[in-house]
Design an enzyme around this catalytic site. Structure first.
Site, short mmCIF file in Angstrom:
data_model
loop_
_atom_site.label_atom_id
_atom_site.label_comp_id
_atom_site.label_asym_id
_atom_site.label_seq_id
_atom_site.Cartn_x
_atom_site.Cartn_y
_atom_site.Cartn_z
N LEU A 134 0.99 -1.32 -0.04
CA LEU A 134 -0.26 0.42 -0.20
C LEU A 134 0.82 1.63 0.33
O LEU A 134 0.37 2.46 -0.84
CB LEU A 134 -0.47 0.15 1.33
CG LEU A 134 -2.16 -1.36 1.28
CD1 LEU A 134 -3.07 -0.87 2.49
CD2 LEU A 134 -3.13 -1.10 -0.05
N GLY A 135 2.04 1.00 0.40
CA GLY A 135 3.17 2.08 0.63
C GLY A 135 4.21 2.05 1.49
O GLY A 135 4.22 0.92 1.25
N GLN A 136 5.12 3.37 1.41
CA GLN A 136 6.08 2.54 1.51
C GLN A 136 6.72 3.68 3.14
O GLN A 136 5.77 5.20 2.82
CB GLN A 136 7.60 3.29 0.83
CG GLN A 136 7.73 3.79 -0.53
CD GLN A 136 8.08 4.06 -1.82
OE1 GLN A 136 8.40 2.90 -2.42
NE2 GLN A 136 8.98 5.15 -2.16
N VAL A 137 7.77 3.59 3.47
CA VAL A 137 8.32 4.79 4.53
C VAL A 137 9.46 5.18 3.81
O VAL A 137 10.21 4.10 3.66
CB VAL A 137 8.54 4.28 5.66
CG1 VAL A 137 8.75 4.78 6.29
CG2 VAL A 137 6.55 3.49 6.11
N ASP A 286 -2.91 -5.90 15.56
CA ASP A 286 -1.29 -6.87 14.82
C ASP A 286 0.27 -6.01 15.31
O ASP A 286 1.11 -5.95 14.83
CB ASP A 286 -1.65 -6.34 13.29
CG ASP A 286 -0.31 -7.22 13.00
OD1 ASP A 286 -0.47 -8.47 13.15
OD2 ASP A 286 -0.30 -6.98 11.56
#
Length: 560
Positions: A134-137, A286
């Site tokens: 979904l995304g990256q950091v 989680d």
């Protein structure tokens, strides 16, 4: 949600149908005896799904894209639906995707924040420190030098995810309408739960709110860290938060534990989690090892709050009752709590459920703490509920999965930790706090006012009933009516109502004097407050003694 399948989604229906057909045996065995045997560690027959089957499912979900990776992660919480071999494989499902092309993440940040990257940040590292579906950091620093982590959503991922969720929802509803097995498992409700979870993960503003809320909840735990969001740098596709330097709990070895106070860390982690679940009804859903970091100053950081769960007060209450019943081995109370947490199907067998719960709790009592973690206990109860025709609520299955993950992390820190003992003591403390809270003057006063309002309205309501009776508007058919007994009962009721109003008046008077100007005091309370509370207690005692002396002997005479 659509009520029929759409021709434009035919190729996606075909892919999902192939996936369901190939692994149809998993769901069949998941809620039945095979799953229970696997949880108990007994050998299964050759028809049971194997590790290879589970790995194939994981590979296929990865090939189908990010939406289905998230679906697999959510399915890993459904111990009632899938056998343990699938649950283990899905729990290890990780996003393994390459990072975005250079410059794309920076453009997303500029578009979302409405400023040039050099204006918003002092520095911004082009190479991400983590990349997911979904995304990256990215690591960066603000203009004032503070280190931050910037989470950037992949372009176009939201549109694709929404289309995939539409397909999943349509197929789930179609299967529920045309398959008794699918309807029993509740595919549509699972699809709705998945949609809500994924929509939350796609809006980074929600994750920022989750970070703030969890940080406030755990503010009293000095060994727990929750990164705070930087509000001016948050949008639906960009999340900027404090950067936490740390390493995964998985990397901690036996020698590394000697440098830490691991027992205190593990106990605080479990206590912090129970604080979320039992007190606030909001928890990090989680807590796997990759989402809990060991910081350089020897604290634990909870990261990645895309998946959280909220519990209503009613669900919180039943979960607390279930945990207390498990600790005291009260199978009847545990079965009652499970009933209130689940949905009864047409073939629900309450007697069978009570027998199965009693059997499980008896086995828990003969097991050592290392043999039976708390999460696994809840998972087995969820499986037993499903096998008896009681579909467990998503809160129960999600909590069971979260406790399994928490158990793994806590035992990595301190192999000798007694998590069940912590849960038992914390649950009892929460129950005591709730009882004390219910006895607060404000709540007592509110209850007294409710009782006074009821007593005030009662004569008018009785008068209406009597007028209706006199006018012949109510037809009562009574057999064997003892008029004297009715009159005695009415007199007792009137006396009890009058006594209740009197007690309520005494309590209200005591509360008013306690909040007013103070004169002479006794034990730190105004004298008149003590006097009126004493009168309330004496009146209540008088009513209780009257009930014991008059009502109980009369009941004994009636039995004779």
């Amino acid at each position: 949600m659509a009520t029929s399948l759409k021709a434009g989604h035919a190729h996606r229906y075909a892919g999902l149908a192939r996936l369901l057909l190939k692994h149809r045996g998993a769901a069949v065995s998941g809620a039945g005896a095979a799953s229970e045997l696997a949880l108990e560690g007994e050998e299964l027959d050759a028809g049971t799904p194997t590790d290879e089957d589970a790995r194939h499912l994981v590979d296929e979900l990865c090939r189908m894209g990010p939406t289905f990776i998230k679906l697999g992660q959510l399915l890993s919480t459904r111990a009632d639906l899938l056998p343990p071999v699938y649950l283990r494989a899905l729990a290890d499902l990780r996003d393994n995707v390459p990072p975005l092309e250079p410059g794309i993440a920076e453009q997303v940040v500029e578009d979302e924040l409405g400023v040039r990257l050099s204006t918003a940040f002092g520095s911004f590292e082009a190479m991400p420190i983590g990349s997911a579906s979904l995304g990256q950091v990215h690591r960066a620093t603000l203009r004032d030098g503070r280190p931050v982590a910037v989470k950037v959503q992949r372009p176009g991922i939201r549109r694709r995810a929404l289309e995939d969720m539409e397909v999943i929802g349509e197929l789930a509803e179609f299967l529920d309408r045309h398959s008794d097995r699918a309807s029993r498992l509740g595919f549509s409700s699972m699809a709705d739960q998945f949609r809500g979870s994924l929509v939350g993960e796609l809006d980074y503003r929600r994750e920022a709110a989750n970070l703030r809320e969890l940080g406030d909840i755990l503010d009293g735990f000095d060994r727990i860290v929750v990164p705070r969001p930087v509000d001016d740098y948050v949008s639906s596709r960009v999340l900027t938060m404090e950067f936490v330097e740390g390493r995964s709990i998985d990397s901690l070895g036996p020698l590394g534990r000697t440098e830490l106070d691991c027992a205190d860390l593990a106990e605080q982690l479990v206590g912090a989690y129970l604080e979320q679940v039992l007190v606030h009804g909001f928890f990090h859903a989680d807590p796997r090892p990759g989402n809990i970091l060991l910081t350089h100053d020897h604290r634990l950081a909870l990261v990645d709050l895309g998946m959280v769960a909220r519990l209503s007060p009613e669900v919180q209450d039943q979960l607390l009752r279930l945990l207390l019943a498990m600790s005291s081995k009260d199978s009847a109370a545990a079965a009652d709590a499970l009933e209130r947490l689940g949905d009864r199907l047409e073939d629900y067998e309450p007697g069978r459920l009570r027998a199965r719960v009693a059997e499980l709790l008896l086995r828990y009592g003969s097991s050592t703490i290392g043999d039976l973690p708390a999460g696994r206990s809840l998972a087995e109860l969820a499986v037993a509920s499903s096998a008896c025709g009681l579909r467990p609520g998503p809160e129960l299955t999600m909590l069971a999965k979260a406790l399994l993950n928490l158990d793994q992390v806590a035992r990595t820190l301190d192999p000798g930790i007694r998590i069940d003992s912590i849960i038992e003591s914390r649950s009892a403390a929460v129950m005591r706090d709730r009882m004390l809270d219910a006895a607060r003057p404000a709540k007592v006063m509110r209850s007294a006012l409710d009782a006074a309002a009821f007593a005030e309205q009662l004569p008018g309501r009785l008068n209406k009933v009597l007028e209706s009776l006199a006018a012949g508007r109510i037809d009562l058919r009574l057999e064997g009516l003892d008029e004297n007994a009715v009159l005695r009962g009415a007199q007792k009721m009137a006396n009890r109502v009058a006594a209740g109003v009197t007690i309520a008046a005494f309590v209200i008077a005591a509360a008013l004097f306690a909040s007013g100007p103070r004169g002479a005091t006794v034990w730190g309370y105004p004298v008149l407050t003590i006097v009126f509370l004493g009168l309330a207690v004496l009146t209540a005692a008088w009513v209780g003694i009257g009930m014991v002396r008059r009502d109980l002997p009369q009941r004994r005479r009636q039995r004779r």
